[in-house]
Design an enzyme around this catalytic site. Structure first.
Site, PDB file in Angstrom:
ATOM      1  N   GLY A 112       0.782  -1.234   0.000  1.00 58.80           N
ATOM      2  CA  GLY A 112       0.000   0.000   0.000  1.00 58.80           C
ATOM      3  C   GLY A 112       0.809   1.278   0.000  1.00 58.80           C
ATOM      4  N   ALA A 113       2.118   1.196   0.228  1.00 57.32           N
ATOM      5  CA  ALA A 113       2.952   2.395   0.240  1.00 57.32           C
ATOM      6  C   ALA A 113       3.773   2.533  -1.030  1.00 57.32           C
ATOM      7  CB  ALA A 113       3.872   2.391   1.465  1.00 57.32           C
ATOM      8  N   GLY A 114       3.548   1.662  -1.989  1.00 56.12           N
ATOM      9  CA  GLY A 114       4.336   1.665  -3.220  1.00 56.12           C
ATOM     10  C   GLY A 114       3.778   2.583  -4.286  1.00 56.12           C
ATOM     11  N   ASP A 139      -5.243  -3.110 -19.669  1.00 56.60           N
ATOM     12  CA  ASP A 139      -5.213  -3.365 -21.115  1.00 56.60           C
ATOM     13  C   ASP A 139      -6.499  -2.886 -21.778  1.00 56.60           C
ATOM     14  OD1 ASP A 139      -2.726  -4.642 -20.754  1.00 56.60           O
ATOM     15  OD2 ASP A 139      -3.724  -6.517 -20.245  1.00 56.60           O
ATOM     16  N   ASP A 154       2.783  -2.790   4.052  1.00 61.09           N
ATOM     17  CA  ASP A 154       3.958  -2.714   3.183  1.00 61.09           C
ATOM     18  C   ASP A 154       5.187  -2.957   4.038  1.00 61.09           C
ATOM     19  OD1 ASP A 154       5.655  -2.247   0.946  1.00 61.09           O
ATOM     20  OD2 ASP A 154       4.222  -0.795   0.160  1.00 61.09           O
ATOM     21  N   MET A 163      -2.330   2.141 -13.667  1.00 62.31           N
ATOM     22  CA  MET A 163      -2.578   0.808 -13.117  1.00 62.31           C
ATOM     23  C   MET A 163      -3.422   0.892 -11.855  1.00 62.31           C
ATOM     24  SD  MET A 163      -2.071  -2.437 -13.590  1.00 62.31           S
ATOM     25  CE  MET A 163      -3.624  -2.872 -12.823  1.00 62.31           C
ATOM     26  N   ASN A 186       3.327  -7.849 -11.280  1.00 63.84           N
ATOM     27  CA  ASN A 186       3.770  -8.488 -12.520  1.00 63.84           C
ATOM     28  C   ASN A 186       4.891  -9.487 -12.287  1.00 63.84           C
ATOM     29  OD1 ASN A 186       2.215  -7.542 -14.720  1.00 63.84           O
ATOM     30  ND2 ASN A 186       3.099  -5.508 -14.465  1.00 63.84           N
ATOM     31  N   HIS A 199      -1.438 -10.733 -19.789  1.00 64.58           N
ATOM     32  CA  HIS A 199      -1.114  -9.345 -19.433  1.00 64.58           C
ATOM     33  C   HIS A 199       0.362  -9.046 -19.660  1.00 64.58           C
ATOM     34  CE1 HIS A 199      -1.563  -5.466 -17.571  1.00 64.58           C
ATOM     35  NE2 HIS A 199      -0.748  -5.764 -16.562  1.00 64.58           N
TER      36      HIS A 199
END
Length: 336
Positions: free
Chosen positions: A30-32, A172, A55, A248, A141, A199
């Protein structure tokens, strides 16, 4: 005052009416770069009553910041340890996993595999133990591999429910809809291009024909390439400072909203997403992104790809070749 009313109007358009029931949403990472804007959008969503952030660094600080926003949901950030992660997950209806390292120039999503695979594996173990009935939305990813990692972890823990595990491929769809609107001078809000497959790169297959468009030649090739490699466009533009984090986050929030609407009783909610799918299991492909009807139990119905053009059939063939390899790579990650 005008700006306040304008923001309210935007918020009402972005998210539907007030929540009908309690909904706890947890954001792991959540902190990224994705996690912060995603958490912000979840705080603005009236369907969310409790927002939990975790996080390895900064979770409580981001939570304190977001908690001041004047919506009803409560927000809490948890300490970066096993007990904090367990508390964050307990009682969650939706778990969003944007955790992981971002792409840098020259990197593909597959280049991220070695690092992000271990992150997702460990988080999946915690979800299996603390929130085995949650809907799990994987953003980290490479999604084509991280979703199968989660599936294998859940199987090893005896809690795998294919109806509640999703790879978020909404970006996408968002990109394809925006890019065609730029070509055709239409309102992007009115576009909803179906995208199937996976993806990453060639596994992303936009089905323009199903929206009534018939681009040809270089214009078609360029459109497909931009949808498939739109992430590279952002990575290059950020010049090593990050990847597609804001778009995103919006895409992840859109999918979470759709899942919440379905969970709270709205009928006919359909979104493309990467799930355990029967569509190409005969080809050895256990996961595939296509339109999925969502319901209170997660996946309600997986829709067929439908009629496509010979050009799109070639794209789909190339997709399946790469996708099978990506999925197998994820399955081979140790669950020890």
């Amino acid at each position: 005052m005008a700006s306040r009313h304008m923001f309210g109007a935007v918020q009402r358009r972005a998210f539907s009416a007030s929540a009908k029931q309690a909904s706890k949403v947890s954001v792991l990472g959540g902190a990224g770069g994705i996690g912060q804007p995603l958490s912000l959008l979840m705080k603005l969503n009236p369907r969310v009553t409790e927002l939990a952030l975790y996080d390895i660094k900064g979770g409580p600080g981001v939570a304190a910041d977001i908690s001041h926003i004047n919506t009803k949901s409560t927000v809490k950030g948890y300490q970066p340890d096993a007990d904090g992660l367990k508390q964050c997950l307990a009682g969650s209806e939706i778990v969003l996993i944007p955790a992981g390292v971002p792409r840098k120039p020259g990197m593909t999503r597959d280049d991220l595999f070695n690092t992000n695979a271990s992150i997702v594996r460990d988080l999946a173990k915690a979800v299996a133990d603390a929130a085995p009935e949650a809907n799990v939305l994987v953003i980290a990813n490479p999604v084509n591999s991280t979703v199968p990692i989660c599936a294998e972890i859940f199987k090893s823990k005896g809690v795998y429910n294919p109806k509640r595990l999703f790879g978020v491929t909404t970006l996408d769809v968002v990109r394809a809809s925006r890019f065609i609107s730029q070509l055709k001078s239409t309102d992007p809000a009115d576009e909803n291009i179906t995208v199937v497959g996976g993806h990453s790169g060639a596994t992303i297959v936009p089905l323009l024909s199903q929206a009534g468009y018939s681009l040809e030649g270089k214009e078609l090739d360029d459109f497909v390439y931009r949808v498939q490699f739109g992430g590279d466009e952002v990575v290059k533009a950020k010049d090593g400072a990050g990847s597609a984090t804001l778009s995103m986050a919006m895409a992840g929030a859109r999918f979470a909203e759709s899942l919440l609407k379905a969970a709270q009783g709205q009928k006919g909610v359909v979104e493309p997403t990467f799930v355990d799918s029967p569509l190409y299991k005969s080809d050895g492909i256990d996961f595939f992104a296509s339109k999925v009807e969502l319901g209170p139990s997660g996946v309600e119905k997986i829709l067929e790809v439908g009629k496509i053009t010979p050009y799109e059939e070639k794209l789909l063939d190339a997709c399946k070749t790469d996708l099978k390899k990506n999925i197998e790579k994820g399955k081979l990650v140790s669950v020890g």
